[in-house]
Design a protein around this motif. Structure first.
Motif, PDB file in Angstrom:
ATOM      1  N   GLY A 100      17.057  55.859  -5.953  1.00  0.00           N
ATOM      2  CA  GLY A 100      16.568  54.983  -5.197  1.00  0.00           C
ATOM      3  C   GLY A 100      17.688  53.977  -4.472  1.00  0.00           C
ATOM      4  O   GLY A 100      17.945  54.127  -3.271  1.00  0.00           O
ATOM      5  N   VAL A 101      18.480  53.491  -5.672  1.00  0.00           N
ATOM      6  CA  VAL A 101      19.389  52.488  -4.790  1.00  0.00           C
ATOM      7  C   VAL A 101      20.595  53.259  -4.054  1.00  0.00           C
ATOM      8  O   VAL A 101      20.952  52.861  -2.927  1.00  0.00           O
ATOM      9  N   GLN A 104      19.552  53.889  -0.638  1.00  0.00           N
ATOM     10  CA  GLN A 104      19.803  52.499   0.333  1.00  0.00           C
ATOM     11  C   GLN A 104      21.314  52.336   0.507  1.00  0.00           C
ATOM     12  O   GLN A 104      21.745  52.068   1.672  1.00  0.00           O
ATOM     13  N   VAL A 105      22.153  52.596  -0.369  1.00  0.00           N
ATOM     14  CA  VAL A 105      23.412  52.346  -0.294  1.00  0.00           C
ATOM     15  C   VAL A 105      24.079  53.488   0.596  1.00  0.00           C
ATOM     16  O   VAL A 105      24.788  52.949   1.412  1.00  0.00           O
ATOM     17  N   GLU A 106      23.631  54.703   0.437  1.00  0.00           N
ATOM     18  CA  GLU A 106      24.221  55.688   1.451  1.00  0.00           C
ATOM     19  C   GLU A 106      23.733  55.415   2.937  1.00  0.00           C
ATOM     20  O   GLU A 106      24.437  55.805   3.744  1.00  0.00           O
ATOM     21  N   ALA A 107      22.313  54.897   3.106  1.00  0.00           N
ATOM     22  CA  ALA A 107      21.943  54.679   4.297  1.00  0.00           C
ATOM     23  C   ALA A 107      22.921  53.578   4.812  1.00  0.00           C
ATOM     24  O   ALA A 107      23.276  53.714   6.199  1.00  0.00           O
ATOM     25  N   LEU A 108      23.664  52.542   4.157  1.00  0.00           N
ATOM     26  CA  LEU A 108      24.429  51.604   4.797  1.00  0.00           C
ATOM     27  C   LEU A 108      25.595  52.311   5.069  1.00  0.00           C
ATOM     28  O   LEU A 108      26.259  52.107   6.433  1.00  0.00           O
ATOM     29  N   THR A 109      26.328  53.002   4.096  1.00  0.00           N
ATOM     30  CA  THR A 109      27.502  53.759   4.523  1.00  0.00           C
ATOM     31  C   THR A 109      27.365  54.714   5.667  1.00  0.00           C
ATOM     32  O   THR A 109      28.407  54.747   6.509  1.00  0.00           O
TER      33      THR A 109
END
Lengths: 125, 125
Positions: A100-101, A104-109
DNA sequence: CGGAATCCAAGATGATACTG
DNA sequence: CAGTATCATCTTGGATTCCG
């Protein structure tokens, strides 16, 4: 079974991150730590061994890799499986929560990499 | 006009973040810095003055707030408008680009807050 | 190989005082 | 009000060494 995750309505004050004593701050700190982000993204592609992660992430010392992995493991994001053989063989992977996180983090990068041209163009100095 | 943001196909190696010399790392560092995240989320709700941000984010020193804002401004995420009056009046807001990262970052913090119960339950030690 | 432990350098952050 | 400058401090991060 009804889900126990209370959905945040669009306009709901999700200002709890601003509360200093909120545990979110701690989690956020681990996740967005210098190596946390990279490790999560790396693990999004599947299980990795310690040395694999080290090579993949790049420029990370053993100490920080181990330390960050422990934090993420403590937070329930990373699964650590140690095979008691010699030489040692340890595998790290994402738990469902970690996935899950990770997303989210991958979406940011991904966003940053995708918009890097625009960003570099907009940069001053 | 066709968009110039090349879409990253699902399986595309978006491993450029792993490249140490990649500018993404620098941007990522600013965005995920201790105060960067909070500031971006705060600004998602609209324009704020310096002292408003200070109160909203909480526990941030003037120095770090100013410094982080400057970084975000440099990266083209934050707009700074200074009204030359006395007493000084300065307003900070997100640029279109800043709105983009802001959404990603907010998605992350929202996810954490939403899953906090699960996370705390899964936590060890 | 996968760490743990130690020591140390560097950078991030904070408190305070001062200024336009 | 919105910073800057300075100094003190606390945390990160890295190099090295040792162990199962």
């Amino acid at each position: 079974m009804q889900t126990d995750t209370k959905h945040l309505s669009r306009k709901m004050r999700r200002g709890e991150i601003f509360a200093v004593q909120c545990p979110s701050r701690e989690i956020l700190k681990h996740v967005t730590s210098r190596w946390g982000v990279l490790i999560l993204v790396a693990l999004m592609e599947g299980t990795h061994r310690f040395s694999e992660l080290r090579r993949k992430v790049g420029e990370v010392s053993e100490k920080m890799l181990a330390q960050t992995l422990q934090q993420l493991e403590q937070d329930g994001f990373v699964n650590r499986v140690s095979h008691p053989v010699v030489p040692p063989h340890v595998e790290y992977s994402l738990t469902p929560l970690g996935l899950g996180v990770g997303q989210q983090v991958e979406a940011l990068t991904d966003w940053i990499e995708m918009n890097l041209p625009k960003i570099m163009a907009a940069r001053q100095s």
